[in-house]
Write a protein that holds these residues in place. Sequence first.
Motif, PDB file in Angstrom:
ATOM      1  N   MET A 138       0.817  -1.206   0.000  1.00 45.42           N
ATOM      2  CA  MET A 138       0.000   0.000   0.000  1.00 45.42           C
ATOM      3  C   MET A 138       0.858   1.266   0.000  1.00 45.42           C
ATOM      4  O   MET A 138       0.517   2.256  -0.660  1.00 45.42           O
ATOM      5  CB  MET A 138      -0.971  -0.042   1.175  1.00 45.42           C
ATOM      6  N   GLN A 139       1.960   1.240   0.710  1.00 45.91           N
ATOM      7  CA  GLN A 139       2.879   2.383   0.683  1.00 45.91           C
ATOM      8  C   GLN A 139       3.470   2.567  -0.707  1.00 45.91           C
ATOM      9  O   GLN A 139       3.606   3.701  -1.179  1.00 45.91           O
ATOM     10  CB  GLN A 139       4.003   2.184   1.704  1.00 45.91           C
ATOM     11  N   MET A 140       3.818   1.481  -1.366  1.00 48.02           N
ATOM     12  CA  MET A 140       4.365   1.570  -2.721  1.00 48.02           C
ATOM     13  C   MET A 140       3.322   2.136  -3.684  1.00 48.02           C
ATOM     14  O   MET A 140       3.653   2.943  -4.562  1.00 48.02           O
ATOM     15  CB  MET A 140       4.851   0.194  -3.187  1.00 48.02           C
ATOM     16  N   ASN A 141       2.081   1.709  -3.525  1.00 53.24           N
ATOM     17  CA  ASN A 141       1.008   2.250  -4.365  1.00 53.24           C
ATOM     18  C   ASN A 141       0.856   3.752  -4.164  1.00 53.24           C
ATOM     19  O   ASN A 141       0.686   4.500  -5.130  1.00 53.24           O
ATOM     20  CB  ASN A 141      -0.320   1.544  -4.075  1.00 53.24           C
ATOM     21  N   LEU A 142       0.906   4.190  -2.921  1.00 58.56           N
ATOM     22  CA  LEU A 142       0.787   5.627  -2.645  1.00 58.56           C
ATOM     23  C   LEU A 142       1.952   6.410  -3.237  1.00 58.56           C
ATOM     24  O   LEU A 142       1.763   7.498  -3.782  1.00 58.56           O
ATOM     25  CB  LEU A 142       0.708   5.877  -1.140  1.00 58.56           C
ATOM     26  N   ARG A 143       3.156   5.873  -3.130  1.00 56.85           N
ATOM     27  CA  ARG A 143       4.320   6.550  -3.713  1.00 56.85           C
ATOM     28  C   ARG A 143       4.213   6.664  -5.224  1.00 56.85           C
ATOM     29  O   ARG A 143       4.730   7.606  -5.814  1.00 56.85           O
ATOM     30  CB  ARG A 143       5.607   5.815  -3.343  1.00 56.85           C
ATOM     31  N   GLU A 144       3.557   5.675  -5.845  1.00 57.92           N
ATOM     32  CA  GLU A 144       3.365   5.703  -7.296  1.00 57.92           C
ATOM     33  C   GLU A 144       2.189   6.583  -7.702  1.00 57.92           C
ATOM     34  O   GLU A 144       1.912   6.746  -8.886  1.00 57.92           O
ATOM     35  CB  GLU A 144       3.149   4.277  -7.818  1.00 57.92           C
ATOM     36  N   GLY A 145       1.470   7.137  -6.733  1.00 52.66           N
ATOM     37  CA  GLY A 145       0.346   8.021  -7.027  1.00 52.66           C
ATOM     38  C   GLY A 145      -0.976   7.313  -7.220  1.00 52.66           C
ATOM     39  O   GLY A 145      -1.953   7.932  -7.631  1.00 52.66           O
ATOM     40  N   ASP A 146      -1.042   6.025  -6.931  1.00 56.63           N
ATOM     41  CA  ASP A 146      -2.287   5.273  -7.071  1.00 56.63           C
ATOM     42  C   ASP A 146      -3.109   5.459  -5.804  1.00 56.63           C
ATOM     43  O   ASP A 146      -2.813   4.878  -4.768  1.00 56.63           O
ATOM     44  CB  ASP A 146      -1.983   3.793  -7.303  1.00 56.63           C
ATOM     45  N   THR A 147      -4.159   6.279  -5.883  1.00 52.61           N
ATOM     46  CA  THR A 147      -4.991   6.551  -4.712  1.00 52.61           C
ATOM     47  C   THR A 147      -6.413   6.026  -4.883  1.00 52.61           C
ATOM     48  O   THR A 147      -7.314   6.427  -4.145  1.00 52.61           O
ATOM     49  CB  THR A 147      -5.039   8.065  -4.425  1.00 52.61           C
ATOM     50  N   ASP A 148      -6.634   5.145  -5.830  1.00 47.38           N
ATOM     51  CA  ASP A 148      -7.947   4.554  -6.023  1.00 47.38           C
ATOM     52  C   ASP A 148      -8.167   3.459  -4.983  1.00 47.38           C
ATOM     53  O   ASP A 148      -7.364   2.528  -4.857  1.00 47.38           O
ATOM     54  CB  ASP A 148      -8.065   3.975  -7.435  1.00 47.38           C
ATOM     55  N   PHE A 149      -9.265   3.571  -4.249  1.00 43.92           N
ATOM     56  CA  PHE A 149      -9.546   2.669  -3.142  1.00 43.92           C
ATOM     57  C   PHE A 149      -9.642   1.214  -3.601  1.00 43.92           C
ATOM     58  O   PHE A 149      -9.037   0.318  -3.010  1.00 43.92           O
ATOM     59  CB  PHE A 149     -10.842   3.097  -2.447  1.00 43.92           C
ATOM     60  N   VAL A 150     -10.399   0.953  -4.651  1.00 38.59           N
ATOM     61  CA  VAL A 150     -10.642  -0.417  -5.095  1.00 38.59           C
ATOM     62  C   VAL A 150      -9.373  -1.072  -5.627  1.00 38.59           C
ATOM     63  O   VAL A 150      -9.064  -2.225  -5.290  1.00 38.59           O
ATOM     64  CB  VAL A 150     -11.768  -0.456  -6.153  1.00 38.59           C
ATOM     65  N   SER A 151      -8.609  -0.358  -6.440  1.00 36.01           N
ATOM     66  CA  SER A 151      -7.387  -0.966  -6.979  1.00 36.01           C
ATOM     67  C   SER A 151      -6.371  -1.247  -5.875  1.00 36.01           C
ATOM     68  O   SER A 151      -5.646  -2.244  -5.938  1.00 36.01           O
ATOM     69  CB  SER A 151      -6.775  -0.085  -8.064  1.00 36.01           C
ATOM     70  N   ASN A 152      -6.338  -0.406  -4.848  1.00 34.56           N
ATOM     71  CA  ASN A 152      -5.435  -0.667  -3.730  1.00 34.56           C
ATOM     72  C   ASN A 152      -5.920  -1.825  -2.875  1.00 34.56           C
ATOM     73  O   ASN A 152      -5.107  -2.590  -2.359  1.00 34.56           O
ATOM     74  CB  ASN A 152      -5.272   0.595  -2.881  1.00 34.56           C
ATOM     75  N   ALA A 153      -7.225  -1.976  -2.740  1.00 36.05           N
ATOM     76  CA  ALA A 153      -7.760  -3.127  -1.999  1.00 36.05           C
ATOM     77  C   ALA A 153      -7.435  -4.425  -2.731  1.00 36.05           C
ATOM     78  O   ALA A 153      -7.027  -5.410  -2.111  1.00 36.05           O
ATOM     79  CB  ALA A 153      -9.265  -2.977  -1.806  1.00 36.05           C
ATOM     80  N   VAL A 154      -7.578  -4.423  -4.054  1.00 37.08           N
ATOM     81  CA  VAL A 154      -7.248  -5.612  -4.851  1.00 37.08           C
ATOM     82  C   VAL A 154      -5.749  -5.905  -4.766  1.00 37.08           C
ATOM     83  O   VAL A 154      -5.336  -7.055  -4.618  1.00 37.08           O
ATOM     84  CB  VAL A 154      -7.704  -5.426  -6.314  1.00 37.08           C
ATOM     85  N   SER A 155      -4.940  -4.871  -4.820  1.00 40.56           N
ATOM     86  CA  SER A 155      -3.489  -5.038  -4.710  1.00 40.56           C
ATOM     87  C   SER A 155      -3.108  -5.616  -3.347  1.00 40.56           C
ATOM     88  O   SER A 155      -2.258  -6.504  -3.250  1.00 40.56           O
ATOM     89  CB  SER A 155      -2.813  -3.686  -4.940  1.00 40.56           C
ATOM     90  N   ALA A 156      -3.752  -5.130  -2.289  1.00 43.82           N
ATOM     91  CA  ALA A 156      -3.453  -5.600  -0.938  1.00 43.82           C
ATOM     92  C   ALA A 156      -3.870  -7.057  -0.756  1.00 43.82           C
ATOM     93  O   ALA A 156      -3.104  -7.867  -0.218  1.00 43.82           O
ATOM     94  CB  ALA A 156      -4.156  -4.717   0.086  1.00 43.82           C
ATOM     95  N   ILE A 157      -5.060  -7.417  -1.225  1.00 46.06           N
ATOM     96  CA  ILE A 157      -5.517  -8.800  -1.059  1.00 46.06           C
ATOM     97  C   ILE A 157      -4.684  -9.743  -1.914  1.00 46.06           C
ATOM     98  O   ILE A 157      -4.384 -10.864  -1.505  1.00 46.06           O
ATOM     99  CB  ILE A 157      -7.030  -8.943  -1.342  1.00 46.06           C
ATOM    100  N   THR A 158      -4.267  -9.272  -3.083  1.00 47.62           N
ATOM    101  CA  THR A 158      -3.402 -10.099  -3.939  1.00 47.62           C
ATOM    102  C   THR A 158      -2.073 -10.379  -3.250  1.00 47.62           C
ATOM    103  O   THR A 158      -1.580 -11.513  -3.275  1.00 47.62           O
ATOM    104  CB  THR A 158      -3.175  -9.406  -5.292  1.00 47.62           C
TER     105      THR A 158
END
Length: 145
Positions: free
Chosen positions: A51-71
């Motif tokens: 999730m920290q890596m996603n934020l650093r990359e500028g990805d702030t979409d809730f659903v895509s981050n939830a999918v990334s975290a569960i993956t």
Amino acid sequence: MKLPKELTNGFLIFLGIGIYFLLMNVLGLSHLFYLRTLNVFFIFYGVNRTMQMNLREGDTDFVSNAVSAITTSVVGISFSVLGLLIYSYARGGDAYVATLSETFMFGGNPSVPTYCICLLFEGLASSVIVTLLMMLYWNNKYVAD
């Protein structure tokens, strides 16, 4: 070729859990069931890192981050269960699992595949819980609309 962060962090979860359990086995602490539950911290670490890596990359979409975290957590759990399956057969198969189940929640005499499938379901449940908790923790960083 760069591996996806979910795979990399999932592998870190697997390494953490694997080293932790091997260390507990070497130190003779593997019979203490409450120490086995501490492996959830490795899942927290891997999911938080994704999730920290996603934020650093500028990805702030809730659903895509939830999918990334569960993956991330599912990859880590899957590798860990596969590692346990291989390790169990290397240590004696069903006889080794019988020693594990004495201090765990299983009744009877589970086989290696039964033990691993049960741990996979337990791990998947903990993955969902960890993902939900981390999404609540990082809630103010994501766009929900």
